[in-house]
Scaffold this active site. Structure first.
Site, PDB file in Angstrom:
ATOM      1  CE  LYS A  55       0.806  -0.332   7.312  1.00  0.00           C
ATOM      2  NZ  LYS A  55       0.987   0.984   6.685  1.00  0.00           N
ATOM      3  CD  GLN A 102       1.713   2.373   3.431  1.00  0.00           C
ATOM      4  OE1 GLN A 102       0.919   1.713   4.102  1.00  0.00           O
ATOM      5  NE2 GLN A 102       2.907   2.726   3.888  1.00  0.00           N
ATOM      6  CG  ASP A 156      -1.734   5.809   9.584  1.00  0.00           C
ATOM      7  OD1 ASP A 156      -1.142   4.939  10.247  1.00  0.00           O
ATOM      8  OD2 ASP A 156      -1.537   5.988   8.361  1.00  0.00           O
TER       9      ASP A 156
END
Ligand code: NDP
Length: 311
Positions: free
Chosen positions: A63, A107, A130
């Site tokens: 990422k 995460q 997200d």
């Protein structure tokens, strides 16, 4: 035909997710360059990782690299798995207040002593790239424009492109999604409902799953079980999106080797499907590309700038 279709390379009926994601990243890089030139500002994504989970470490590294590759600022906060939930919540709060940070991603999975729902709930929904915050989930559910979870968003882009390539539309199609997680199955169902599909969500208690799948014009598998969807569960001419990423061991002359497979028995399904995503190089690369897409969208909304077309 959508603009996306023009940049998608296909081998037969196999959807080239990796190629599509590359084209999307290229378009996003151009948007970042335009934003810099016009406003002197650079979107910034901050990823927080707690603990040493090897798969998460790989995802976070990738990422960060891809964020930088399209010209955005990437920050990573690495915390030991001894971090308390309160310490993590304080860090999220600091990031919420930091005007330089446009996107925050914590995460998952988090260590067991933390509640991921509580941590996600602490993220400012405008920075929740997200798309997991209840505000963003709620916006999706009522058809408002919010931040959409990356994997379902990427899956929808591939699906729209494949359907358009056949001169077809999503409206009225029967879609079956196997899996009802908050991060894939449920948002995927909402997206397809918003596209006027007739949607069925299947799960571990669904009866006659094979039959349910056989009725699907669009079949999305998000189960987490290798090759769980048998070839003959796929209707002739269906569009198949395989979200699953499962590592299995296969025998080779050099000994057992790890291999990634999806939730669909690809070899059994590929000749029945009108279009199908492979694993790897299907949905997977779209997830990070859509994270970058969401960060640019969040940046524009926070700075009251128009969101570029297609983002
Ligand atoms: P979850 O484990 O959260 O959800 C799995 C879903 O599958 C559940 O709803 C579960 O039903 C359902 N399920 C499990 N067993 C069966 C069964 N026998 N019959 C029918 N349904 C069943 O997984 P995720 O949604 O997080 O992920 C799904 C897959 O997608 C995984 O392989 C994951 O690695 C992959 N993934 C890939 C991403 C990418 O970037 N391509 C991103 C995110 C995930 P129930 O609710 O009843 O338990």
């Amino acid at each position: 035909m959508t603009a996306f279709h023009q940049v998608t390379a296909r081998r037969g009926n196999i959807i080239d997710g990796a190629g599509y994601a590359k084209a999307l990243r290229d378009r996003l890089a151009a948007h970042v360059a335009n934003l810099k030139a016009a406003h002197g500002l650079t979107p910034c994504l901050t990823v927080v990782i707690v603990g040493e989970d090897p798969a998460s470490q790989v995802y976070v590294k990738s990422k960060g690299e891809m964020t930088q590759a399209i010209g955005m600022e990437s920050r990573t906060i690495r915390l030991p798995d001894t971090t308390s939930e309160d310490e993590l919540l304080k860090i999220v709060d600091d990031l919420n207040r930091d005007p330089v940070v446009n996107g925050i991603l914590v995460q998952l999975p988090l260590p067991k002593h933390m509640s991921s729902l509580k941590v996600i709930d602490a993220i400012n929904p405008d920075k929740d790239v997200d798309g997991f915050h209840v505000i963003n989930a709620g916006k999706l559910a009522v058809g408002l424009d919010g931040i959409v979870p990356c994997t379902p968003l990427g899956s929808l882009m591939l699906l729209k492109d494949a359907v358009a390539a056949h001169g077809d539309t999503l409206a009225g199609k029967s879609a079956v999604i196997v899996g009802r997680s908050n991060i894939v199955g449920k948002p995927m169902a909402q997206l397809l409902l918003n596209q006027d599909c007739t949607v069925t969500i299947a799960h571990s208690k669904t009866k006659n799953l094979a039959e349910v799948c056989q009725g699907a014009d669009i079949l999305v598998a998000a189960v987490g079980r290798p090759k769980f969807i048998a070839g003959d569960w796929v209707k002739d001419g269906a569009y198949v999106i395989d979200v699953g990423i499962n590592r299995i061991e296969v025998a080779t002359p050099e000994g057992p080797k790890g291999k990634l497979v999806g939730d669909v028995d690809f070899d059994g399904a590929k000749d029945r499907a009108l279009a199908i995503t492979p694993v790897p190089k299907g949905v997977g690369p779209m997830t990070i590309a859509c994270l970058l897409n969401n960060t640019i969208k969040a940046f524009c909304l926070q700075n009251k700038l128009p969101v570029p077309e297609g983002v």
